[in-house]
Design a protein around this motif. Structure first.
Motif, PDB file in Angstrom:
ATOM      1  N   VAL A  80      47.821  85.367  93.611  1.00  8.31           N
ATOM      2  CA  VAL A  80      48.360  84.231  92.339  1.00  8.31           C
ATOM      3  C   VAL A  80      49.521  84.170  92.369  1.00  8.31           C
ATOM      4  O   VAL A  80      50.480  84.679  93.078  1.00  8.31           O
ATOM      5  CB  VAL A  80      47.959  85.014  91.230  1.00  8.31           C
ATOM      6  N   SER A  81      50.433  83.071  92.172  1.00  6.20           N
ATOM      7  CA  SER A  81      51.170  82.553  92.632  1.00  6.20           C
ATOM      8  C   SER A  81      52.361  82.964  91.925  1.00  6.20           C
ATOM      9  O   SER A  81      52.089  83.037  89.652  1.00  6.20           O
ATOM     10  CB  SER A  81      51.454  80.687  92.343  1.00  6.20           C
ATOM     11  N   SER A  82      53.460  82.801  91.333  1.00  8.10           N
ATOM     12  CA  SER A  82      54.929  83.436  90.580  1.00  8.10           C
ATOM     13  C   SER A  82      54.435  82.288  89.826  1.00  8.10           C
ATOM     14  O   SER A  82      54.709  81.376  90.240  1.00  8.10           O
ATOM     15  CB  SER A  82      55.741  83.915  91.776  1.00  8.10           C
ATOM     16  N   GLN A  83      54.670  82.267  88.632  1.00 11.50           N
ATOM     17  CA  GLN A  83      55.198  81.388  88.144  1.00 11.50           C
ATOM     18  C   GLN A  83      56.617  81.292  87.097  1.00 11.50           C
ATOM     19  O   GLN A  83      57.132  79.998  86.659  1.00 11.50           O
ATOM     20  CB  GLN A  83      54.583  81.129  86.222  1.00 11.50           C
ATOM     21  N   HIS A  84      57.696  82.277  87.811  1.00 14.11           N
ATOM     22  CA  HIS A  84      58.913  82.079  87.224  1.00 14.11           C
ATOM     23  C   HIS A  84      59.495  81.072  88.055  1.00 14.11           C
ATOM     24  O   HIS A  84      59.031  81.220  90.079  1.00 14.11           O
ATOM     25  CB  HIS A  84      59.355  83.273  87.614  1.00 14.11           C
ATOM     26  N   PRO A  85      60.735  80.183  88.726  1.00 13.80           N
ATOM     27  CA  PRO A  85      61.483  79.750  89.587  1.00 13.80           C
ATOM     28  C   PRO A  85      61.673  80.306  90.644  1.00 13.80           C
ATOM     29  O   PRO A  85      61.469  79.323  91.920  1.00 13.80           O
ATOM     30  CB  PRO A  85      62.760  78.768  88.704  1.00 13.80           C
ATOM     31  N   SER A  86      62.084  81.399  90.507  1.00 15.58           N
ATOM     32  CA  SER A  86      62.612  81.583  91.816  1.00 15.58           C
ATOM     33  C   SER A  86      61.412  82.674  92.445  1.00 15.58           C
ATOM     34  O   SER A  86      61.516  82.599  93.519  1.00 15.58           O
ATOM     35  CB  SER A  86      63.004  83.748  92.010  1.00 15.58           C
ATOM     36  N   GLY A  87      60.669  82.530  91.825  1.00 20.33           N
ATOM     37  CA  GLY A  87      59.072  82.458  93.470  1.00 20.33           C
ATOM     38  C   GLY A  87      59.367  83.748  93.133  1.00 20.33           C
ATOM     39  O   GLY A  87      57.969  84.828  93.958  1.00 20.33           O
ATOM     40  N   THR A  88      59.527  84.245  91.875  1.00 26.31           N
ATOM     41  CA  THR A  88      59.014  86.312  92.328  1.00 26.31           C
ATOM     42  C   THR A  88      58.155  86.817  91.420  1.00 26.31           C
ATOM     43  O   THR A  88      57.734  86.011  89.928  1.00 26.31           O
ATOM     44  CB  THR A  88      60.489  87.178  92.133  1.00 26.31           C
ATOM     45  N   TYR A  89      57.857  88.390  91.348  1.00 25.20           N
ATOM     46  CA  TYR A  89      57.236  89.251  90.328  1.00 25.20           C
ATOM     47  C   TYR A  89      57.698  89.864  88.863  1.00 25.20           C
ATOM     48  O   TYR A  89      59.274  90.398  89.790  1.00 25.20           O
ATOM     49  CB  TYR A  89      55.951  89.617  91.714  1.00 25.20           C
ATOM     50  N   LEU A  90      56.935  90.602  88.845  1.00 25.27           N
ATOM     51  CA  LEU A  90      57.997  91.700  88.176  1.00 25.27           C
ATOM     52  C   LEU A  90      58.339  93.184  88.905  1.00 25.27           C
ATOM     53  O   LEU A  90      59.934  93.505  88.673  1.00 25.27           O
ATOM     54  CB  LEU A  90      56.374  92.215  87.029  1.00 25.27           C
ATOM     55  N   LYS A  91      57.427  92.853  89.695  1.00 20.22           N
ATOM     56  CA  LYS A  91      57.882  94.394  90.476  1.00 20.22           C
ATOM     57  C   LYS A  91      58.584  94.225  91.379  1.00 20.22           C
ATOM     58  O   LYS A  91      59.818  95.324  92.047  1.00 20.22           O
ATOM     59  CB  LYS A  91      56.042  94.475  91.669  1.00 20.22           C
TER      60      LYS A  91
END
Length: 249
Positions: free
Chosen positions: A151-162
């Protein structure tokens, strides 16, 4: 129906066994961070939005739990206590709410924050974890590593919590959070994320209590208010640790 119920319990049990086997090292690392935070008088917070708030709440102000665990309560995102219920989901996509909430707490460098998000893709948990680490807090993320890449990240950075944690605990939940299917059902059902994530959080607490005990430190643990003397015991501990408790006046 009985067969489906059996399948659900089997799926939940299998997830717990897998988490126990595969996350032992990460649980130990998170337990070390928690034990050090307790021993050093640090502040300890847990955050989750929507149903991810349930495992966060499960370690706060409860029998057998650490007195010094606090819920980082971002208004409108804790559970499904807002109307309309989907407002909470919308707020999880809004930048600045969680970071502002953290900034208004007494949290300082060296403190500990647990951030819980099943997908790890939404703005709020990613932004909160990143901001907390920038402020010098230690961050433990509890998420499903099945989501990044699917699934795509919804954050502008493209990162995830991990990507913004000192330790990541993987609850092993598949994308969609439904363990069962049926020809008469339009989508999967039977989620186990709350079970596995709550178990991970409690396992970290158990690990920390054991590490403290091995060092000769008695962890500040609540007793049940439904046993004789429990209320007085709890009041005593809350008074002793009042400088690290933010859920009481």
């Amino acid at each position: 129906m009985d067969d489906l119920v059996g399948q659900y319990f089997a799926a939940a049990t299998a997830h717990l066994e897998r988490v126990r086997a595969e996350e032992a090292e990460s649980i130990d690392r998170a337990g070390t961070l928690l034990a050090e935070a307790v021993a050093e008088g640090r502040r300890i917070f847990a955050f989750g939005a929507g149903h991810s708030s349930l495992p966060a709440q499960d370690v706060v102000y409860r029998a057998g739990g650490l007195v010094v665990f606090n819920l980082l309560n971002v208004p409108g995102t804790t559970g499904v206590n807002v109307i309309p219920a989907h407002l909470g989901s919308a707020l999880e996509r809004v930048s600045g709410l969680a970071t502002t909430t953290l900034d208004l707490t007494p949290a300082t460098a060296g403190d500990l924050l647990f951030v819980i998000s099943l997908s790890g893709r939404q703005v709020m948990p990613i932004e909160l974890a990143s901001h907390a680490r920038a402020r010098g807090l230690h961050v433990v993320g509890v998420t499903s590593l099945a989501y990044p890449g699917q699934v795509s990240s919804q954050h502008p950075s493209g990162t995830y919590l991990k990507d913004h944690c000192d330790v990541v605990l993987d609850n092993k939940v598949a994308v969609g959070d439904g363990e069962l299917t049926h020809p008469g059902a339009d989508t999967s059902f039977g989620p186990v994320s709350t079970i596995t994530t709550s178990a991970l959080m409690q396992a970290v607490v158990v690990s920390a209590v054991g590490k403290l005990a091995d060092r000769g430190i008695s962890a500040p643990l609540f007793r049940s208010g439904n046993v004789d003397g429990g209320t007085d015991w709890n009041a005593k501990l809350m008074a002793e640790h009042a400088d690290r408790i933010f859920y009481a006046f």
